[in-house]
Design a protein around this motif. Structure first.
Motif, PDB file in Angstrom:
ATOM      1  N   ILE A   1       0.836  -1.205   0.000  1.00 17.40           N
ATOM      2  CA  ILE A   1       0.000   0.000   0.000  1.00 17.40           C
ATOM      3  C   ILE A   1       0.867   1.250   0.000  1.00 17.40           C
ATOM      4  O   ILE A   1       0.605   2.215  -0.738  1.00 17.40           O
ATOM      5  CB  ILE A   1      -0.954  -0.004   1.210  1.00 17.40           C
ATOM      6  N   ASP A   2       1.913   1.259   0.823  1.00 19.32           N
ATOM      7  CA  ASP A   2       2.805   2.415   0.878  1.00 19.32           C
ATOM      8  C   ASP A   2       3.487   2.647  -0.468  1.00 19.32           C
ATOM      9  O   ASP A   2       3.665   3.794  -0.901  1.00 19.32           O
ATOM     10  CB  ASP A   2       3.855   2.227   1.969  1.00 19.32           C
ATOM     11  N   THR A   3       3.880   1.570  -1.143  1.00 16.04           N
ATOM     12  CA  THR A   3       4.491   1.703  -2.463  1.00 16.04           C
ATOM     13  C   THR A   3       3.503   2.291  -3.461  1.00 16.04           C
ATOM     14  O   THR A   3       3.841   3.185  -4.242  1.00 16.04           O
ATOM     15  CB  THR A   3       5.000   0.334  -2.965  1.00 16.04           C
ATOM     16  N   LEU A   4       2.275   1.806  -3.428  1.00 17.25           N
ATOM     17  CA  LEU A   4       1.245   2.330  -4.333  1.00 17.25           C
ATOM     18  C   LEU A   4       1.027   3.817  -4.096  1.00 17.25           C
ATOM     19  O   LEU A   4       0.980   4.615  -5.039  1.00 17.25           O
ATOM     20  CB  LEU A   4      -0.061   1.560  -4.119  1.00 17.25           C
ATOM     21  N   LEU A   5       0.913   4.218  -2.833  1.00 12.54           N
ATOM     22  CA  LEU A   5       0.640   5.613  -2.508  1.00 12.54           C
ATOM     23  C   LEU A   5       1.805   6.529  -2.858  1.00 12.54           C
ATOM     24  O   LEU A   5       1.607   7.688  -3.218  1.00 12.54           O
ATOM     25  CB  LEU A   5       0.304   5.745  -1.020  1.00 12.54           C
ATOM     26  N   SER A   6       3.029   6.019  -2.742  1.00 13.52           N
ATOM     27  CA  SER A   6       4.196   6.878  -2.940  1.00 13.52           C
ATOM     28  C   SER A   6       4.741   6.855  -4.357  1.00 13.52           C
ATOM     29  O   SER A   6       5.654   7.629  -4.672  1.00 13.52           O
ATOM     30  CB  SER A   6       5.311   6.482  -1.963  1.00 13.52           C
ATOM     31  N   THR A   7       4.197   6.000  -5.222  1.00 13.59           N
ATOM     32  CA  THR A   7       4.738   5.918  -6.582  1.00 13.59           C
ATOM     33  C   THR A   7       3.672   6.109  -7.658  1.00 13.59           C
ATOM     34  O   THR A   7       3.913   5.806  -8.828  1.00 13.59           O
ATOM     35  CB  THR A   7       5.440   4.562  -6.815  1.00 13.59           C
ATOM     36  N   THR A   8       2.498   6.582  -7.283  1.00 15.68           N
ATOM     37  CA  THR A   8       1.479   6.894  -8.287  1.00 15.68           C
ATOM     38  C   THR A   8       1.732   8.304  -8.790  1.00 15.68           C
ATOM     39  O   THR A   8       1.456   9.289  -8.103  1.00 15.68           O
ATOM     40  CB  THR A   8       0.063   6.755  -7.703  1.00 15.68           C
TER      41      THR A   8
END
Length: 214
Positions: free
Chosen positions: A9-16
């Motif tokens: 989730i953190d990766t999705l939020l920080s790399t969109t």
């Protein structure tokens, strides 16, 4: 309560990211993928649980070309003013170049999504009206973009066609009382994945109990 995969989730939020140059202009986007992402998007909160959002998905080539024309009518003067104040070698200069690419190729992006919402006429200068209206649609817009990202698609929220929203409404048969809030180009993205953007430290821009109080 089910444990969530926090790292994913953190990766999705920080790399969109806002995707412009890396949109795949030749690969079709399946209707069901768009619908999957919209099903997730409409789980977002909305003011008074009114659920007044409506989504216009434009795949017709002629209509995409017409929307691109409206977009470029705003982009011309906007980009000229931005370039006059920006160092071409700076990060902002690179953003402008990326935005220019999108403006030049917008009609080639296979899907345009226009998020709309039922709403009364905004009173001039009413912060409450504006916050309530856009606050009821933009959470769903961001959820849509996150869902796209998780499926290998890129998008960018644009608003430059809105000065000509009446013409877009006529093109798309949008009735009175429905407000267009953006135009989101959607396509699969090319190249490798994305990385977190450079941002100022959150401690510098977060205040506690008052302005600039740390």
């Amino acid at each position: 309560m089910t444990e969530l995969d926090r790292a994913t989730i953190d990766t999705l939020l920080s790399t969109t990211r806002a995707v412009r140059k890396r949109l795949d202009l030749s690969r079709p986007v399946e209707r069901e993928v768009v619908l999957e992402c919209l099903r997730l998007a409409i789980q977002a909160p909305t003011g008074g649980n009114a659920q007044g959002w409506r989504w216009i998905v434009v795949t017709d080539a002629e209509k995409r070309a017409r929307l691109a024309e409206l977009y470029r009518r705003s982009w011309g003067p906007y980009s000229a003013a931005s370039r006059a104040q920006t160092d071409p070698a700076s990060q902002q200069g690179r953003v402008i170049d990326s935005a220019q690419f999108l403006a030049d190729h917008l009609e080639e992006v296979p899907v345009h999504v226009i998020p709309c919402i039922y709403g009364r006429q905004l009173r001039a200068g009413s912060l409450t009206d504006a916050a309530g209206l856009f606050g009821s649609i933009f959470p769903a817009v961001w959820s849509f973009q996150l869902a796209l990202r998780s499926r290998g698609l890129g998008s960018v929220l644009t608003t430059l066609h809105l000065p000509f929203a009446d013409e877009a409404a006529q093109l798309l048969d949008i009735p009175e009382g429905v407000v267009q809030t953006a135009l989101i180009p959607v396509a699969y993205f090319t190249g490798e994945s994305f990385h977190p953007a450079q941002r100022r430290p959150v401690e510098e821009i977060t205040y506690w109990n008052g302005w600039k109080q740390s």
